[in-house]
Design a protein around this motif. Sequence first.
Motif, short mmCIF file in Angstrom:
data_model
loop_
_atom_site.label_atom_id
_atom_site.label_comp_id
_atom_site.label_asym_id
_atom_site.label_seq_id
_atom_site.Cartn_x
_atom_site.Cartn_y
_atom_site.Cartn_z
N GLY A 125 0.84 -1.08 0.12
CA GLY A 125 0.07 -0.02 0.09
C GLY A 125 0.70 1.30 -0.11
N SER A 126 0.34 2.02 0.61
CA SER A 126 1.06 3.51 0.62
C SER A 126 2.43 3.59 1.49
N ALA A 127 2.57 2.40 2.08
CA ALA A 127 4.02 2.42 2.74
C ALA A 127 5.01 1.99 1.68
N ARG A 128 4.80 1.46 0.63
CA ARG A 128 5.78 1.18 -0.22
C ARG A 128 6.07 2.16 -1.28
N HIS A 129 7.01 3.00 -0.73
CA HIS A 129 7.81 4.07 -1.12
C HIS A 129 9.16 4.50 -0.55
#
Length: 495
Positions: A76-80
Amino acid sequence: MDKVEWGDVQGLVLSGYPHLPLSAYVLFRFRPQSSDAARRWLGELASRLMRAGQGDGEADNGSAGPHLAALKLATGSARHAINLALTARGLGQLPVGAAALKDFSVEFVEGMAPPPDATTGPSRRTNLLGDLGDSSPATWAWGGWNGHAEIDGMLMLFAPDRLALTSLVGDELAAMAEAAEPLRVTATGGDDPRLLQGEVYDDRKEHFGYTDGISQPVIEGSPRARRATPDDRRIHHVKAGEFVFGYANERRGRATGAGPSELKRNGSYLVLRQLEQDVAAFQAFVAQAASLLGGTEAAADKEEWVAARLVGRTRAGKPLALAPPHSRDPSDPVARHSGGNDFLYYFEDRFGLQCPVGAHIRRANPRDSKGPDPDTALRLSKMHRIIRRGRMYGERFVPATGNGADTRGLLFLCLNADIAGQFEMIQHSWLNNRHFGDLYVGSDPIGHAQVDDGAIVIQRRPTNLVLQRPKPFVRVRGGAYFFLPGIAAVRALAG
């Protein structure tokens, strides 16, 4: 062997984030009279920066901030990933940074493109890098002499897809709004003039068609180093101090990072250059050169033969130094070693009859070919290695679509602890040098510097093949020198 404090090193040093193929690079200036806001922003940002590892003894509970091991499991949004670099100008606007500037190198403090002298013309550095003619800083879209040189830093943002990147950019621009403003430049890879946008293509190829990023140094003590073969260790393992301040380097010294230079500890210098590629001109040159070859092979095979000898690898990435000599067949198998990268030149191809002496990969990393003996040469070459983290920008070149006039190229990023002895030395003494490896004419076949009317020498028997490149296929469109600080240093700058 030094134990590197990976929990304090930014993740870009160990990873190019291949599973986060889309990226945006925000060049920024601190707002006037915004010192307090800038320090607050840096203090908040420090906890979001991607680290190379966890802090010693810390549990994997996110308390130490994001790190590479956790990124592999993120969804999700943590994949950066987020990384930060500052110029000398940016450091000078922060009290802690200004006090430490005396401990940084002259190259970093002066910058990549010092202003020209009214009497003598371009600076020594501009001449040394070969940034002349169409690649002069006078023509750059940013970082040059035309009003876009005032850069304080760069925020590097990496995401798995376009939607995630857009969201990440929006969040980070909002977070920095009071402290800094993005530099507006000619957009690359997108339509937002605040961003330089990069991409890793699915096939891992750059715009000229070559598989990219094959050969990288391995930092001693890194996770990758523990999985290496003996050949890999001998050829590619380089001491941490060549890239990270505070550790022993290949010169049997120590990259300064302690005492008065504590701010530098666990940091690295980062070089960024925007290199525009003229794919149509490159393809035309390869086709014209192939037409000069004799033999009965198909035109496409002759073109691949020429293209491989400009770089030193086939477009699929196979090194010519391991290929059967004299062959023009681009499909010749290369079955040795880990992916065909653990090779040397002295015994396997000393005279360049397989991989030309002036080919790009041989100039960029001579391995064991430049020195009084091969062992010494290999040791010397390790003193000049760089870690490359570049990405492509622009659409792929497809002549039938009429997009030949579009701009495309490489956002070249590299990490090193000695700009003069690593990046600049490679550029000046190897890539741009007409006498590299006892040659008598020519420079890097795919570089931006033009000497001797673009002569390119390909060794073969009974006589060498000499080609004339009408103009460089690459043009520099921007550039700057940055410092990639450790996490503790970012917090110190915020203090």
